[in-house]
Design a protein around this motif. Structure first.
Motif, PDB file in Angstrom:
ATOM      1  N   PRO A   1       0.824  -1.224   0.000  1.00 13.18           N
ATOM      2  CA  PRO A   1       0.000   0.000   0.000  1.00 13.18           C
ATOM      3  C   PRO A   1       0.846   1.258   0.000  1.00 13.18           C
ATOM      4  O   PRO A   1       1.954   1.293   0.540  1.00 13.18           O
ATOM      5  CB  PRO A   1      -0.808  -0.115   1.299  1.00 13.18           C
TER       6      PRO A   1
ATOM      7  N   PHE B   1      -3.497   5.338   1.250  1.00 14.78           N
ATOM      8  CA  PHE B   1      -4.404   4.262   0.858  1.00 14.78           C
ATOM      9  C   PHE B   1      -4.036   2.946   1.550  1.00 14.78           C
ATOM     10  O   PHE B   1      -2.866   2.706   1.853  1.00 14.78           O
ATOM     11  CB  PHE B   1      -4.397   4.101  -0.660  1.00 14.78           C
TER      12      PHE B   1
ATOM     13  N   CYS C   1      -3.718  -1.502  -2.502  1.00 19.05           N
ATOM     14  CA  CYS C   1      -3.197  -1.102  -3.808  1.00 19.05           C
ATOM     15  C   CYS C   1      -2.961  -2.329  -4.683  1.00 19.05           C
ATOM     16  O   CYS C   1      -2.756  -3.438  -4.182  1.00 19.05           O
ATOM     17  CB  CYS C   1      -1.887  -0.314  -3.659  1.00 19.05           C
TER      18      CYS C   1
ATOM     19  N   SER D   1      -1.276  -2.225 -11.790  1.00 18.05           N
ATOM     20  CA  SER D   1      -2.161  -1.878 -12.903  1.00 18.05           C
ATOM     21  C   SER D   1      -1.630  -2.410 -14.226  1.00 18.05           C
ATOM     22  O   SER D   1      -2.230  -2.161 -15.274  1.00 18.05           O
ATOM     23  CB  SER D   1      -2.317  -0.355 -12.985  1.00 18.05           C
TER      24      SER D   1
ATOM     25  N   MET E   1     -10.392   3.786  -8.490  1.00 17.66           N
ATOM     26  CA  MET E   1      -8.950   3.582  -8.464  1.00 17.66           C
ATOM     27  C   MET E   1      -8.179   4.881  -8.713  1.00 17.66           C
ATOM     28  O   MET E   1      -8.468   5.615  -9.654  1.00 17.66           O
ATOM     29  CB  MET E   1      -8.549   2.545  -9.514  1.00 17.66           C
TER      30      MET E   1
ATOM     31  N   VAL F   1      -1.204   6.080  -8.543  1.00 16.74           N
ATOM     32  CA  VAL F   1      -0.282   6.737  -7.611  1.00 16.74           C
ATOM     33  C   VAL F   1       1.179   6.628  -8.048  1.00 16.74           C
ATOM     34  O   VAL F   1       1.974   7.525  -7.799  1.00 16.74           O
ATOM     35  CB  VAL F   1      -0.434   6.168  -6.185  1.00 16.74           C
TER      36      VAL F   1
ATOM     37  N   VAL G   1       1.043   1.252 -10.595  1.00 15.79           N
ATOM     38  CA  VAL G   1       0.420   1.017  -9.287  1.00 15.79           C
ATOM     39  C   VAL G   1      -0.811   1.917  -9.161  1.00 15.79           C
ATOM     40  O   VAL G   1      -0.744   3.127  -9.419  1.00 15.79           O
ATOM     41  CB  VAL G   1       1.387   1.302  -8.122  1.00 15.79           C
ATOM     42  N   MET G   2      -1.927   1.319  -8.764  1.00 14.75           N
ATOM     43  CA  MET G   2      -3.155   2.081  -8.505  1.00 14.75           C
ATOM     44  C   MET G   2      -3.713   1.626  -7.171  1.00 14.75           C
ATOM     45  O   MET G   2      -3.533   0.480  -6.755  1.00 14.75           O
ATOM     46  CB  MET G   2      -4.178   1.862  -9.623  1.00 14.75           C
ATOM     47  N   CYS G   3      -4.380   2.544  -6.479  1.00 12.84           N
ATOM     48  CA  CYS G   3      -4.888   2.247  -5.141  1.00 12.84           C
ATOM     49  C   CYS G   3      -6.385   2.526  -5.056  1.00 12.84           C
ATOM     50  O   CYS G   3      -6.906   3.423  -5.732  1.00 12.84           O
ATOM     51  CB  CYS G   3      -4.155   3.081  -4.093  1.00 12.84           C
TER      52      CYS G   3
END
Length: 437
Positions: A318, A322, A325, A328, A363, A366, A370-372
Motif C-alpha cells: 500500500p 491508501f 493497492c 495496474s 482507483m 499513484v 500502481v493504482m490504489c
C-alpha cells in the motif's frame, strides 16, 4: 408579547433581506432562469475552487467550495478594500436572519448599545478543522447567468451577506484562496440568497471534475440546456436526511446508505451498521468509511479483485494514505470508465436506487503501474461524525442536484457511461461564450 416581537423581527428580516414581497424584489429586466459558477480542482490540495467577484470594482476572489458551510467567508484583509462593503451591526434585522435562533436582542435593555457592535458569526475552516468569530458584512456580489447552453450576461446581487474572518483561518486552503464558499442550507448560504434575489428555486447542481466543472443554480430549463434533457431528466432521487442521533452539522447534505455491494455481492455489515447517515463532502478528497466498515469493505474488495477468474488482480504494497493497492500492469482499462475493476454499489432506499462507482472513481493512479483503491479508513465513528463520507474523487463526473425545497438529492452516477463528462459541459459553455463575445 415577547413571542410577537420575535415573530415580527424574523418576518421583517426575511422581507428586507430575502425580498419575500414581490413588489420589493429587485428583478432584472430579463428574468434570470439559471446562474453558473465555473469550478476548477487544485492539483496540490485536491480542493475545488471557484472565483467570485465582489464590490463595485468586481474584484476577483478565489474561494474553496464547501457543501456543508453555512455562508461565504473571506479574509477581508486580502486584496483591495471594497468601498461598497458595510459592516452589519448586532441586533439588526440582517443579523437576526443570519442567526435566527439568537433572539436575545429583541428583549435586551442594552439594545441601543448592542446595535453599534458588529454582528458576530461562528466561522469555520472545515479542512483545517478550526473555527473563530467572524463579522457579518454585506457587499455586492457579481455572478454569471446562463443563456441557453452558454454563459450569459453577468448580474449583481446587492446586499449580499457574508462573513469576514481573520487571516489565520486560511490555513491549509489551496494557494491563492481567500476564503470558503458555503453551499449549505442556511438562509445566508449562496443557494438561498441567489434564489431569494432572483425568484429561483432553492436548488443547485454540482458537476465536478479533475480539471474544469461547474455549479448551476436555478430552474429546470437551465439544467436541460446545459446537461441535455436525457441526462437531467434521468436522475435517480433519494431523500436528504438528518442523522437520527443528531450527529453532524445541520448544514451537511447526507443520504441514507442501506448497504454496500461489491460486484453485486452485499457486504455483511448488519452487526456493524451504517448509522449516522452518509455525508457528501467537497472538502474530503477521498471517501472515508468508519473503521469497522472499512475493514470489511477492504477484505471483500480484495477478495473480489483477486479471486475473480476475469480479473485476477495482483495486490502490491500500500501507498499512503491508501490501504489497498494493486498492480495496474495487466488490468484492462476503458477510455470511458477507467480500470476494469470490481464495481461498487451504494444501495439507498431500495435495491433499484443505487449510486454506482466504476473504476474511474474507484482507483487512484499513484505510481507507475500502481493504482490504489480511493477509499480510506475514517477512524472510529463518534457522535458527531458520519459512518461514511463520500469524498471529492468519487463526486467527479457525477451530476448531483441538491433540492433544498423538497429535501431530495438527484444523482446520475458516472456521466462517463453516457459518453460525456463534467469538463465537457464546462468546455462547451465557455466555447459558446467566446464565439459570441
Amino acid at each position: 408579547m415577547m413571542a410577537c416581537i420575535q415573530f415580527l423581527l424574523l418576518f421583517c428580516s426575511f422581507m428586507y433581506i430575502f425580498n419575500v414581497n414581490p413588489s420589493c424584489a429587485q428583478i432584472p429586466n430579463s428574468p434570470i432562469r439559471s446562474l453558473v459558477l465555473p469550478v476548477t480542482k487544485d492539483p496540490a490540495t485536491f480542493q475545488f475552487l471557484t472565483t467570485i467577484y465582489h464590490g463595485t470594482s468586481r474584484e476577483p476572489i478565489r474561494v474553496v467550495l464547501d457543501l456543508g458551510c453555512p455562508s461565504l467567508w473571506l479574509d477581508c484583509s486580502s486584496g483591495r478594500l471594497s468601498s461598497s462593503r458595510r459592516l452589519i451591526p448586532s441586533c439588526s434585522i440582517q443579523c437576526a436572519a443570519a442567526k435566527p435562533n439568537n433572539m436575545s436582542c429583541a428583549f435586551s435593555a442594552a439594545m441601543p448599545t448592542r446595535k453599534r457592535t458588529a454582528c458576530g458569526l461562528s466561522t469555520e475552516n472545515s479542512i483545517a478543522r478550526s473555527a473563530t468569530r467572524g463579522e457579518l458584512v454585506e457587499d455586492i456580489l457579481t455572478v454569471e447567468s446562463v443563456d441557453g447552453s452558454k454563459a450569459g450576461p453577468v448580474t449583481t446581487v446587492d446586499h449580499f451577506l457574508f462573513s469576514c474572518a481573520p487571516r489565520f483561518l486560511l490555513n491549509r486552503l489551496a494557494r491563492g484562496a481567500q476564503g470558503m464558499l458555503g453551499l449549505g442550507k442556511s438562509r445566508i448560504a449562496l443557494p438561498s440568497q441567489l434564489a431569494s434575489k432572483f425568484g429561483l428555486q432553492r436548488k443547485f447542481a454540482t458537476c465536478l471534475s479533475s480539471s474544469d466543472g461547474l455549479i448551476l443554480f436555478g430552474h429546470e430549463p437551465g439544467y436541460d440546456s446545459i446537461f441535455g434533457t436525457e441526462i437531467s431528466r434521468s436522475l435517480m432521487y433519494t431523500p436528504l436526511v438528518t442523522s437520527p442521533d443528531g450527529s453532524g452539522s445541520s448544514q451537511d447534505y447526507s443520504i441514507n446508505v442501506k448497504s454496500i455491494k461489491i460486484n453485486g455481492k452485499r457486504l455483511s455489515l448488519r452487526q456493524k451498521g451504517i448509522g449516522g447517515g452518509t455525508k457528501i463532502s467537497t472538502t474530503v478528497p477521498y471517501t472515508t468509511l468508519e473503521s469497522s466498515i472499512y475493514s470489511t469493505f477492504i477484505k471483500a474488495y480484495k477478495e473480489s479483485a483477486t479471486n475473480n477468474y476475469f480479473l485476477n488482480m495482483t495486490v502490491v504494497a500500500p501507498v499512503a494514505p491508501f490501504g489497498l493497492c494493486f498492480s495496474s500492469k495487466e488490468v484492462p482499462s476503458s477510455m470511458l470508465l477507467g480500470p476494469m475493476v470490481p464495481v461498487i454499489d451504494l444501495v439507498l432506499q431500495s435495491e433499484m436506487v443505487k449510486w454506482r462507482v466504476h473504476g474511474r472513481n474507484a482507483m487512484v493512479p499513484v505510481l507507475d503501474e500502481v493504482m490504489c483503491l480511493g477509499f480510506l479508513d475514517g477512524g472510529s465513528k463518534s457522535k458527531t461524525s458520519s459512518s461514511i463520507v463520500i469524498g471529492g474523487f468519487q463526486l467527479e463526473d457525477n451530476l448531483l442536484e441538491f433540492n433544498l425545497g423538497t429535501s431530495m438529492l438527484g444523482f446520475s452516477s458516472s456521466l462517463l457511461t453516457r459518453h460525456t463528462s463534467c469538463s465537457d459541459y464546462h468546455t462547451r459553455m465557455m466555447q459558446s461564450t467566446l464565439k459570441d463575445s
